[in-house]
Design a protein around this motif. Sequence first.
Motif, PDB file in Angstrom:
ATOM      1  N   MET A  93     -17.402 -25.948  -7.625  1.00 45.50           N
ATOM      2  CA  MET A  93     -16.976 -27.019  -6.729  1.00 45.50           C
ATOM      3  C   MET A  93     -18.101 -27.469  -5.794  1.00 45.50           C
ATOM      4  O   MET A  93     -18.225 -28.670  -5.506  1.00 45.50           O
ATOM      5  N   GLY A  94     -18.928 -26.541  -5.317  1.00 46.25           N
ATOM      6  CA  GLY A  94     -20.006 -26.897  -4.395  1.00 46.25           C
ATOM      7  C   GLY A  94     -21.000 -27.891  -4.999  1.00 46.25           C
ATOM      8  O   GLY A  94     -21.198 -28.990  -4.454  1.00 46.25           O
ATOM      9  N   PRO A  95     -21.651 -27.565  -6.137  1.00 42.48           N
ATOM     10  CA  PRO A  95     -22.551 -28.528  -6.770  1.00 42.48           C
ATOM     11  C   PRO A  95     -21.856 -29.822  -7.191  1.00 42.48           C
ATOM     12  O   PRO A  95     -22.456 -30.898  -7.138  1.00 42.48           O
ATOM     13  N   ALA A  96     -20.577 -29.741  -7.587  1.00 38.82           N
ATOM     14  CA  ALA A  96     -19.855 -30.949  -7.995  1.00 38.82           C
ATOM     15  C   ALA A  96     -19.698 -31.917  -6.830  1.00 38.82           C
ATOM     16  O   ALA A  96     -19.911 -33.126  -6.971  1.00 38.82           O
ATOM     17  N   LEU A  97     -19.346 -31.410  -5.657  1.00 44.96           N
ATOM     18  CA  LEU A  97     -19.201 -32.265  -4.478  1.00 44.96           C
ATOM     19  C   LEU A  97     -20.544 -32.837  -4.044  1.00 44.96           C
ATOM     20  O   LEU A  97     -20.627 -33.982  -3.588  1.00 44.96           O
ATOM     21  N   THR A  98     -21.608 -32.045  -4.197  1.00 55.25           N
ATOM     22  CA  THR A  98     -22.947 -32.552  -3.878  1.00 55.25           C
ATOM     23  C   THR A  98     -23.319 -33.694  -4.805  1.00 55.25           C
ATOM     24  O   THR A  98     -23.828 -34.738  -4.370  1.00 55.25           O
ATOM     25  N   GLY A  99     -23.057 -33.519  -6.100  1.00 59.70           N
ATOM     26  CA  GLY A  99     -23.370 -34.564  -7.066  1.00 59.70           C
ATOM     27  C   GLY A  99     -22.571 -35.834  -6.829  1.00 59.70           C
ATOM     28  O   GLY A  99     -23.109 -36.949  -6.891  1.00 59.70           O
ATOM     29  N   LEU A 100     -21.282 -35.689  -6.538  1.00 62.07           N
ATOM     30  CA  LEU A 100     -20.453 -36.854  -6.262  1.00 62.07           C
ATOM     31  C   LEU A 100     -20.953 -37.606  -5.023  1.00 62.07           C
ATOM     32  O   LEU A 100     -21.059 -38.835  -5.021  1.00 62.07           O
ATOM     33  N   THR A 101     -21.280 -36.851  -3.984  1.00 65.14           N
ATOM     34  CA  THR A 101     -21.737 -37.479  -2.737  1.00 65.14           C
ATOM     35  C   THR A 101     -23.073 -38.179  -2.936  1.00 65.14           C
ATOM     36  O   THR A 101     -23.273 -39.315  -2.486  1.00 65.14           O
ATOM     37  N   LEU A 102     -24.001 -37.533  -3.628  1.00 64.19           N
ATOM     38  CA  LEU A 102     -25.319 -38.123  -3.857  1.00 64.19           C
ATOM     39  C   LEU A 102     -25.198 -39.353  -4.756  1.00 64.19           C
ATOM     40  O   LEU A 102     -25.894 -40.356  -4.548  1.00 64.19           O
ATOM     41  N   GLY A 103     -24.318 -39.300  -5.753  1.00 63.88           N
ATOM     42  CA  GLY A 103     -24.137 -40.436  -6.650  1.00 63.88           C
ATOM     43  C   GLY A 103     -23.474 -41.622  -5.986  1.00 63.88           C
ATOM     44  O   GLY A 103     -23.701 -42.769  -6.368  1.00 63.88           O
ATOM     45  N   MET A 104     -22.652 -41.372  -4.968  1.00 63.50           N
ATOM     46  CA  MET A 104     -21.975 -42.450  -4.269  1.00 63.50           C
ATOM     47  C   MET A 104     -22.800 -43.015  -3.116  1.00 63.50           C
ATOM     48  O   MET A 104     -22.820 -44.224  -2.882  1.00 63.50           O
ATOM     49  N   MET A 105     -23.498 -42.143  -2.393  1.00 65.38           N
ATOM     50  CA  MET A 105     -24.137 -42.550  -1.146  1.00 65.38           C
ATOM     51  C   MET A 105     -25.648 -42.738  -1.272  1.00 65.38           C
ATOM     52  O   MET A 105     -26.257 -43.409  -0.441  1.00 65.38           O
ATOM     53  N   GLY A 106     -26.275 -42.116  -2.284  1.00 67.10           N
ATOM     54  CA  GLY A 106     -27.723 -42.165  -2.374  1.00 67.10           C
ATOM     55  C   GLY A 106     -28.373 -41.176  -1.429  1.00 67.10           C
ATOM     56  O   GLY A 106     -27.703 -40.464  -0.671  1.00 67.10           O
ATOM     57  N   ARG A 107     -29.702 -41.146  -1.451  1.00 65.62           N
ATOM     58  CA  ARG A 107     -30.432 -40.154  -0.650  1.00 65.62           C
ATOM     59  C   ARG A 107     -30.350 -40.436   0.845  1.00 65.62           C
ATOM     60  O   ARG A 107     -30.135 -39.531   1.647  1.00 65.62           O
ATOM     61  N   ARG A 108     -30.531 -41.696   1.255  1.00 68.33           N
ATOM     62  CA  ARG A 108     -30.632 -42.003   2.680  1.00 68.33           C
ATOM     63  C   ARG A 108     -29.342 -41.699   3.444  1.00 68.33           C
ATOM     64  O   ARG A 108     -29.387 -41.295   4.608  1.00 68.33           O
ATOM     65  N   SER A 109     -28.209 -41.910   2.815  1.00 71.69           N
ATOM     66  CA  SER A 109     -26.916 -41.713   3.491  1.00 71.69           C
ATOM     67  C   SER A 109     -26.261 -40.394   3.115  1.00 71.69           C
ATOM     68  O   SER A 109     -25.122 -40.137   3.540  1.00 71.69           O
TER      69      SER A 109
END
Length: 418
Positions: A108-124
Motif C-alpha cells: 500500500m505504501g509504494p502504491a499511494l506514492t505512485g498514485l500521488t506522483l502520477g497525479m500531482m507530479g514532482r513539484r506538488s
Amino acid sequence: MKPTIPLLAVSFCAADVQAGAGPFLGIYLQAHGWHADTIGTILTIGAIVGMAVTAPAGALVDALYHRRAVVVGASAMTIVAAALMWLSHGYWPIMAAQIATAVAGSAMGPALTGLTLGMMGRRSFDRQYGRNQVANHAGNIAAAALSGAAGWWLGMSYVFVLSAIFGVVCIASVLLIPARAVHRHYARGLAHEDEKDRSEARAQSVRVLLQNRPLLLLAIALAAFSLGNSAMLPLYSLAVAATHRGLASQITAANIVTSQIVMLIAAMFACRLIRRWGVWWVIFATLATLPLRGLTAAWLTTPWGIAPVQIFDGLGSGLQSVAVPALVVHLLHGSGRVNLGLGTLLAIEGAGGCLSPLLGGWLANRFGFSVAFLVLGGLSVVSLAVWIAQGPAIRRACDSRRDELERMTDVDASALFQ
C-alpha cells in the motif's frame, strides 16, 4: 469531483489495510487458547514477510501502468485475511491471513506514492503527500477507536469485520479515481509525455539505487533510527503497566492515540517546513527526537509521562512520513525507479524495526527498563553522526539535482489545489 478527494479517502482507509488487526490479533488468539510463543511466531513471521516484500512491491508499482490495481489487490487481500481470521482459529489459516495482511500493508505504501506522483507530479508531490498522511493518521485514530468499540460491545471477532469494511471502502474509493488522472510515466518518476514524445520510455538500471550516495546514507540513518525507536512504545507501556497494573489497557490506548494525534499535526505542517528549511533539516530534526524520547522515557515512568514520550514519537514519525518520500522523489525522479527506491528504503528501515523488540526486550530483562530506554535512544547517535558528517555532501547532491529537475517537464496540478 477532484481526483484528490478519493485519493484522500484511499489514504484514510489504507491505515486499517496497512495495520490489519494490529494489537487486537494477539488478544483474539489468546482468548481462543493460543500460547504466547505461538502468537509471537505468527506476528514475527508477518513482520519479516512485510519487510521482505516492500522492495518488490515498489518494483511492481513502477512496472505496472494500472497503479489502482495494486490498491485493489492489497485491499482484497485484507478482506480475504479478515474472512480467514473470522472463520478459522487454526494455525495455518491464521498464518496465511497474517502473511496476506503483511503483503497488503507493504504494497500500500509504494502504491499511494505512485498514485500521488502520477497525479500531482514532482513539484506538488510533497504538498499532496502531506495531506495524504494527515488522512492516513486520521484513519489510524478512527480504526483504533472503532476497533476498540467493536471489540468491547460486540466481541473481538468483529474487529475483523471492521477491517474488511475498510478494505471494501478502500477499493470503492480508488476506483473513483479516473484512470486518466494518474499519468503512467510520472507515477514511476519518468518525465515523459506520450502525447508529445512517441519514443519508448525506459527506466534506468536498478544500479541507480546503489550509485545514489545520499539514498544509501538515508537508509543507514533510518535503519539505526528504527532499531532504537520501534521497541520504545511496547516497552514503555510495559514499564508503566508494571507499576500501575490496573491501567494496562488504558495506558496502551493512550500511547497509541497520543502519538497518532501528534503525527497528524506534524504531517499537516511537514510540507511547509520542508519548503521553508529544506528536507535535510527536517529529517535531522526527526532523528534528534529519538534521544529526547529515550531520556524522557527513562526519567518519567509514570502514566502522565505518556504525553511527552509519545509527543516526541509523533513529531519524528509524522515528519518522516512526508519528508522521506519527498527526498526519495527528489533524488530519483527521472530514473523511473522512484517506487522501487522508496520500497527498498522502507525495507531497510523495517529490518531495524524487526530487530528493535528483540534488542529492547533483552536490555530490559537484563538491565532494567531505564537502561533499555537510554540505550535505544542512544542509537540515534549513529543516525545523527551519519546525517551530520555527510550533511554537506547530501545537500550538494540535492542542490545539483534541483537544476536538473527544473529542466524536466512536469504535471500541471495547479487546478487540483483551487
